[in-house]
Enzyme design. Structure first.
Site, PDB file in Angstrom:
ATOM      1  N   LYS A 177       5.160  -8.037  10.881  1.00  0.00           N
ATOM      2  CA  LYS A 177       3.785  -7.812  10.407  1.00  0.00           C
ATOM      3  C   LYS A 177       3.599  -8.399   9.003  1.00  0.00           C
ATOM      4  O   LYS A 177       4.589  -8.694   8.318  1.00  0.00           O
ATOM      5  CB  LYS A 177       3.489  -6.312  10.399  1.00  0.00           C
ATOM      6  N   TYR A 205      -4.006 -13.743 -23.103  1.00  0.00           N
ATOM      7  CA  TYR A 205      -5.153 -12.833 -23.172  1.00  0.00           C
ATOM      8  C   TYR A 205      -4.795 -11.558 -23.928  1.00  0.00           C
ATOM      9  O   TYR A 205      -3.706 -10.996 -23.742  1.00  0.00           O
ATOM     10  CB  TYR A 205      -5.578 -12.433 -21.757  1.00  0.00           C
TER      11      TYR A 205
HETATM   12  C1  LIG Z   1       6.377  -1.378   9.061  1.00  0.00           C
HETATM   13  C2  LIG Z   1       6.970  -0.518  10.089  1.00  0.00           C
HETATM   14  C3  LIG Z   1       8.345  -0.619  10.390  1.00  0.00           C
HETATM   15  C4  LIG Z   1       9.311  -1.441   9.577  1.00  0.00           C
HETATM   16  O1  LIG Z   1       9.648  -0.728   8.411  1.00  0.00           O
HETATM   17  P1  LIG Z   1      10.817  -1.214   7.438  1.00  0.00           P
HETATM   18  O2  LIG Z   1      11.028  -0.051   6.548  1.00  0.00           O
HETATM   19  O3  LIG Z   1      10.316  -2.410   6.718  1.00  0.00           O
HETATM   20  O4  LIG Z   1      11.997  -1.521   8.276  1.00  0.00           O
HETATM   21  C5  LIG Z   1       8.823   0.120  11.469  1.00  0.00           C
HETATM   22  N1  LIG Z   1       8.012   0.928  12.186  1.00  0.00           N
HETATM   23  C6  LIG Z   1       6.699   1.063  11.905  1.00  0.00           C
HETATM   24  C7  LIG Z   1       5.867   1.968  12.735  1.00  0.00           C
HETATM   25  C8  LIG Z   1       6.140   0.368  10.837  1.00  0.00           C
HETATM   26  O5  LIG Z   1       4.846   0.525  10.552  1.00  0.00           O
END
Ligand SMILES: *Cc1c(COP(=O)(O)O)cnc(C)c1O
Length: 385
Positions: free
Chosen positions: A47, A276
């Protein structure tokens, strides 16, 4: 795909870029597999553009490594991944609006059922076929999922029209904690989930595949007997925070580095200020350099005035003044021979500018730092494709 030589020519013009090392990705996948039970597969969480690493390149490499299952957050991410030619299973972890649910079928994706009411709403759509789903069970995170206590509602989902249940999963909310309370609560979540599975089996339901752990679930509870683990941040070779203790320790190698260039060098006198708000005041005459990256590229402005460092020619240089949208300034007083065009490493393998350390300076975790790295950055892929 650029040849190495073309790549180095192209890179001479590049102001700021992400370097992705696919050999490190391969190494991390092997490390994770090493501690999993043999029947347990990696579901790769790609993702948010694979946490800023580039979803397509990362997923293609993972497919070559034998990974057949992927997880994304949104329908759009799932469609892009499918259109890029990925053949494996693609699970959407978030809620897809019911009016768009037919796309889940069209692109052969898998939808997460976030609760019974959601399942019912999509089952009432006029659909020509079945939506493949995983039922998410809420065991204490209280984000998404039908409650572990509503066994009848969970069973009812199996009987809804247009819905084909492939399995169930839950999400742990304190798997990273090593305190007694965290461990006790995590055990409770696991037990609640296992009870749901037990009762479904007892009532004759074919449960399908199950998964529980994400990265810290893998590191702290690797021996759970599941069909999958959902591996995110550790697959990219970093921990969420620096100095975190875990039961199992993997030899992880960071997949991503962030680099930019020196664009201008000047000498300033004692009493002159930089940037800045005049937040940096020179105590003596020093050389400073401008660097072609800023917070719009994802290098957080909150790193300003924290003592954050970058690397130039193998030495550390401190970030001075406020980080700007497209540029920032560093002090190069202690580094010899710095020239315009030299490469600056902002996040890299060196342990003093690792993603964990940079995230810590910025007051966040690596998951956020990496996933927010800007679309404006160029990308260079090294290692075996
Ligand atoms: C993002 C997510 C993961 C992965 O999490 P990590 O801590 O990066 O391994 C796994 N399960 C769900 C439901 C998530 O939203």
């Amino acid at each position: 795909m650029l040849l190495l030589q073309e790549k180095s020519i192209a890179l001479k013009k590049t102001r700021a870029w992400i370097e992705i090392n696919l050999d490190h990705l391969e190494h991390n996948v092997q490390e994770i597999r090493r501690i999993l039970p043999t029947s347990c597969q990696i579901m790769a969480v790609v993702k948010a553009n694979a946490y800023g690493h580039g979803m397509i390149e990362i997923s293609k490499k993972l497919e070559k490594l034998g990974v057949e299952d992927f997880a994304v957050a949104t329908l759009q991410e799932g469609i892009s991944l499918r259109k890029s030619g990925i053949k494996g299973n693609i699970l959407i972890l978030g809620s897809t609006h019911f009016t768009e649910i037919s796309y889940v079928m069209k692109y052969d994706l898998i939808q997460t059922i976030v609760d019974y009411e959601y399942a019912k709403t999509i089952s009432e759509r006029d659909l020509d076929g079945e939506i493949k789903v995983y039922i998410k069970v809420n065991t204490g995170m209280n984000r998404l999922g039908e409650s572990y206590q509503n066994l009848n509602k969970i069973k009812d989902i199996y009987h809804l029209e247009h819905i084909k249940v492939l399995g169930l999963f839950t999400h742990l909310c304190a798997a990273d904690g090593m305190e007694k309370d965290d461990i006790a609560f995590t055990r409770k979540q696991i037990e609640r989930f296992q009870k749901v599975i037990f009762h479904l089996k007892l009532s004759g339901y074919s449960v399908g595949k199950i998964h529980i752990q994400s990265s810290y679930g893998i590191l702290n509870y690797p021996d759970l007997k599941c069909d999958y683990v959902r591996a995110g941040i550790i697959m990219y070779g970093v921990h969420s925070e620096k100095d975190m203790d875990t039961r199992f320790k993997l030899d992880l190698k960071p997949v991503l580095s962030v680099k930019a260039r020196i664009t201008s060098i000047k000498e300033i006198q004692a009493g002159e200020t930089v940037g800045y708000g005049q937040r940096f005041i020179a105590e003596k005459s020093i050389y400073i350099a401008s660097v072609s990256i800023g917070y719009a590229d994802g290098y957080p402005r909150s790193l300003s005035e924290t003592g954050a460092k970058v690397m130039v020619n193998g030495k550390y240089a401190e970030v001075i003044g406020r980080i700007c949208m497209d540029q920032m300034m560093i002090c190069i007083a202690d580094i010899e021979g710095v020239k315009v065009g030299d490469i600056v490493t902002l996040i890299g393998e060196d342990s003093l500018i690792s993603a964990e350390v940079v995230a810590d300076w910025a007051g966040t975790i690596t998951n956020e730092l990496l996933s927010r790295l800007g679309a404006r950055l160029d990308r260079v892929v090294i290692g075996n494709k």
